[in-house]
Scaffold this active site. Structure first.
Site, mmCIF file in Angstrom:
data_model
loop_
_atom_site.group_PDB
_atom_site.id
_atom_site.type_symbol
_atom_site.label_atom_id
_atom_site.label_comp_id
_atom_site.label_asym_id
_atom_site.label_seq_id
_atom_site.Cartn_x
_atom_site.Cartn_y
_atom_site.Cartn_z
ATOM 1 N N PHE A 1 47.290 43.306 -3.183
ATOM 2 C CA PHE A 1 46.683 42.460 -2.167
ATOM 3 C C PHE A 1 46.390 43.172 -0.856
ATOM 4 C CE2 PHE A 1 49.251 39.732 -4.956
ATOM 5 C CZ PHE A 1 48.250 38.888 -5.427
ATOM 6 N N SER B 1 65.583 55.245 1.722
ATOM 7 C CA SER B 1 65.232 54.139 0.824
ATOM 8 C C SER B 1 65.154 54.514 -0.649
ATOM 9 C CB SER B 1 63.896 53.524 1.259
ATOM 10 O OG SER B 1 64.041 52.833 2.480
ATOM 11 N N HIS C 1 55.822 52.055 -3.466
ATOM 12 C CA HIS C 1 56.665 52.496 -2.359
ATOM 13 C C HIS C 1 58.080 52.810 -2.845
ATOM 14 C CE1 HIS C 1 58.234 52.044 1.951
ATOM 15 N NE2 HIS C 1 57.288 52.973 2.010
ATOM 16 N N HIS D 1 67.339 54.976 10.140
ATOM 17 C CA HIS D 1 68.166 53.991 9.457
ATOM 18 C C HIS D 1 69.569 53.984 10.041
ATOM 19 C CE1 HIS D 1 65.487 54.394 5.606
ATOM 20 N NE2 HIS D 1 64.901 53.732 6.596
ATOM 21 N N GLU E 1 61.338 42.075 -3.282
ATOM 22 C CA GLU E 1 61.673 42.824 -2.071
ATOM 23 C C GLU E 1 60.925 42.292 -0.858
ATOM 24 O OE1 GLU E 1 61.518 47.397 -0.278
ATOM 25 O OE2 GLU E 1 59.905 46.651 -1.577
ATOM 26 N N ASP F 1 69.015 47.873 0.836
ATOM 27 C CA ASP F 1 69.147 49.275 0.445
ATOM 28 C C ASP F 1 69.868 50.087 1.517
ATOM 29 O OD1 ASP F 1 67.028 48.881 2.175
ATOM 30 O OD2 ASP F 1 65.677 50.288 1.187
ATOM 31 N N HIS F 2 69.716 49.686 2.781
ATOM 32 C CA HIS F 2 70.367 50.385 3.889
ATOM 33 C C HIS F 2 70.270 49.511 5.118
ATOM 34 C CE1 HIS F 2 66.399 51.167 5.558
ATOM 35 N NE2 HIS F 2 66.022 51.578 4.355
ATOM 36 N N GLU G 1 38.490 45.194 0.191
ATOM 37 C CA GLU G 1 38.809 44.372 1.359
ATOM 38 C C GLU G 1 38.633 45.158 2.650
ATOM 39 O OE1 GLU G 1 42.384 41.268 2.577
ATOM 40 O OE2 GLU G 1 42.892 43.097 1.472
ATOM 41 N N ASP H 1 46.140 36.676 1.633
ATOM 42 C CA ASP H 1 47.173 37.085 0.684
ATOM 43 C C ASP H 1 48.154 35.950 0.423
ATOM 44 O OD1 ASP H 1 46.065 39.638 0.923
ATOM 45 O OD2 ASP H 1 47.415 40.149 2.594
#
Length: 561
Positions: free
Chosen positions: A279, A100, A161, A443, A323, A369-370, A226, A297
């Site tokens: 969130f 990724s 990420h 992947h 995303e 992305d893949h 939370e 959320d």
């Protein structure tokens, strides 16, 4: 350095300059074939379905239709109506199967990168802090901010990420999301990803940041607001949320931070310049598990619409990245229900975006992305067969049933192999079978589609391209980075010598009347790109196509230019 047939120096294959020049050459070739159009995009919206390969798209299409009470096979996803479609190669610089962060670096920064590095060119080495000093590359967010545009990132994964991180960070490891993950000897020299977002350009100037991942922003001694039993992971004692707010206040920027839906809903997009929303402690929940109450959320669609409301106030335009990142996670678990559900989340988000933008001045690109190792197969499988169910035939080897959706590897492997049932279309927890045992499915390495709509989309998003080509095509259409001069020059160049049209107007892409000779675009040389504005290929281009068919592997055609 390599020497071509004219004795000129060639770029080192795999270098930053190589990927830039390769993309530029392809752009010139396609503009030469399809016509030198003077269109431009004021705004860019870039959507990514993480792990969304062709099988996922097909299955999601059927899944959507069957939820609507139809057979499903003839259903359409929103992006399938886009006029432009290309395929992107997802390999990394040092890996056949894309990962990724390196894929995101290609997709958002325009260079192929090494496995598990982010925001670095080929000189960056995994977990080698010092290699990042000379290998950092700019992203579409950098390019947009350089032209005064507003920028935003919306994701349902952690904001730090692998994929979103490529837009603002430069790290020798995608896993260095906070300082606790950075090796002790490297902490003084290399900032973690979250800290880069708060302190460095372009991160600190991003107008909208919405996603998850509070754990990388909070210190070890601080409990999450939370998930009260969880605490932050930072070892430096810093609360980066407070630091983010403090820095905005120091610059006199109207900024807000929110962490639950009720706070998010109260944000007036006309009274805030920068918005940070975190969130979840880690990733946001899958849509099917999402708490939709005031204490829960917002949806991906709600976040994207809010971001657009803030960004669209800028008269110079904006760049928005969205995303749907949890498609990937569901596939890693061999759980197709959630993967397909998250694909439809991306579709609903796109539909909300389409209702809020002007496509005459906005380029929308949607891709992945893949891919993943999901397969869809059967024998005499009837139309309308439950996409989560079994094939109509038993295996002719062990006489046992099998599901039509299966995985090449992952946690779904078992001996004896699991016997599926004809699951309800809403069965969300089923793990489908896998051929090879793995705790976490890998992947897939095949090409992924790139859909586009808006100015020049049908000109530049065609054929099969390297993933690193995509951001350069976006930059050309939006007049960013090395292509910004395209919309700054006012002089008209005669058709007989023109390379690109330079007077830019805002217009929707119209692909009617284009030449049907697409193959020739891959072999047109630089001199050929300076021919007339005709969309028909010249005799030279047809000749070069013939030469290329026999000698492309050695690039002999360069000697004829």
């Amino acid at each position: 350095m390599l020497i071509n047939c004219f004795g000129m120096k060639s770029l080192v294959v795999g270098s930053r300059e190589y990927w830039y020049q390769k993309a530029k050459t392809v752009i010139e070739e396609r503009v030469a074939v399809f016509g030198n159009k003077r269109e431009r995009a004021k705004n860019v919206i870039f959507l990514v379905g993480d792990g969304m390969g062709v099988t996922t798209l097909t299955a999601a299409r059927i899944f959507k239709g069957q939820r609507e009470g139809k057979f499903g096979e003839d259903t359409e996803l929103a992006w399938e109506k886009f006029p432009a479609l290309a395929l992107a190669k997802t390999y990394n610089l040092d890996a056949q199967i894309g990962e990724s962060s390196a894929c995101a670096t290609a997709l958002l920064c325009g260079v192929k990168a090494n496995f598990e590095t982010v925001g670095l060119d080929g000189k960056g080495r995994f977990e080698n802090c010092f290699s990042s000093f000379t290998s950092r590359v700019d992203s579409l967010v950098d390019w947009a901010q350089q032209e005064g545009k507003s920028t935003g990132i919306v994701t349902n994964t952690r904001i730090t990420h692998a994929t979103p991180a490529a837009l603002y960070s430069h790290s020798s490891s995608r896993y260095w999301e906070d300082d606790s993950k950075v090796p002790t000897l490297s902490r003084k020299s290399c900032k973690d990803i979250a800290r880069q977002l708060v302190e460095d350009d372009p991160g600190r100037h991003i107008n909208v940041l919405l996603g998850g991942g509070r754990r990388h922003w909070l210190p070890k001694v601080s409990n999450d607001p939370e998930s009260l039993h969880e605490e932050g992971r930072r070892l430096d004692g810093r609360n980066l949320i407070e630091d983010w707010l403090r820095e905005k206040k120091k610059r006199g920027v109207k900024a807000e931070y929110v962490w639950k839906k009720s706070q998010f809903d109260q944000i007036n997009p006309f009274k805030v310049d920068q918005l940070l929303g975190l969130f979840a402690y880690s990733h946001m929940e899958f849509e099917t598990d999402r708490d939709k109450s005031d204490n829960g959320d917002p949806s991906l669609s709600e976040m994207a619409v809010k971001a657009l409301s803030i960004l669209s106030r800028n008269q110079k335009g904006y760049f928005l990245f969205v995303e749907s990142g949890r498609i990937d996670h569901a596939h890693h678990f061999n759980n197709p229900f959630r993967a397909l559900e998250e694909t439809l989340v991306l579709e609903s988000t796109l539909l909300s975006i389409l209702s809020a933008v002007n496509l005459q001045e906005t380029l929308i690109v949607l891709t992945s992305d893949h891919s993943h190792v999901l397969t869809l197969g059967g024998l005499t499988t009837p139309k309308g067969n439950n996409i989560l169910g079994m094939d109509s035939k038993m295996s002719d080897v062990d006489n046992m049933p099998y599901s039509t959706l299966l995985y090449g590897n992952g946690p779904g492997f078992n001996v004896p192999r699991p016997i599926p049932t004809n699951l309800s279309i809403e069965e969300k927890n089923a793990v489908h079978g896998a051929a090879v045992p793995r705790k976490w499915a890998t992947h897939g390495g095949e090409d992924v589609p790139v859909y586009a709509i808006g100015p020049l989309s049908s000109t530049l998003f065609t054929g099969t391209v390297d993933q690193s080509y995509v951001p350069h095509a976006v930059a050309y259409i939006a007049c960013l980075a090395e292509f910004k001069q395209r919309c700054m020059m006012n002089n008209e160049i005669s058709n007989s010598s023109q390379t690109f049209q330079t007077n830019c107007v805002t217009s929707s892409d119209n692909s009617s009347g284009r030449s049907a000779v697409v193959l020739a675009s891959s072999v047109l040389g630089k001199d050929e790109s300076r021919q007339s504005n005709s969309s028909s290929p010249s005799p030279l281009s047809v000749f070069l196509l013939t030469i290329y068919s026999f000698a492309s592997s050695k690039k002999f055609y360069h000697c004829f230019l």
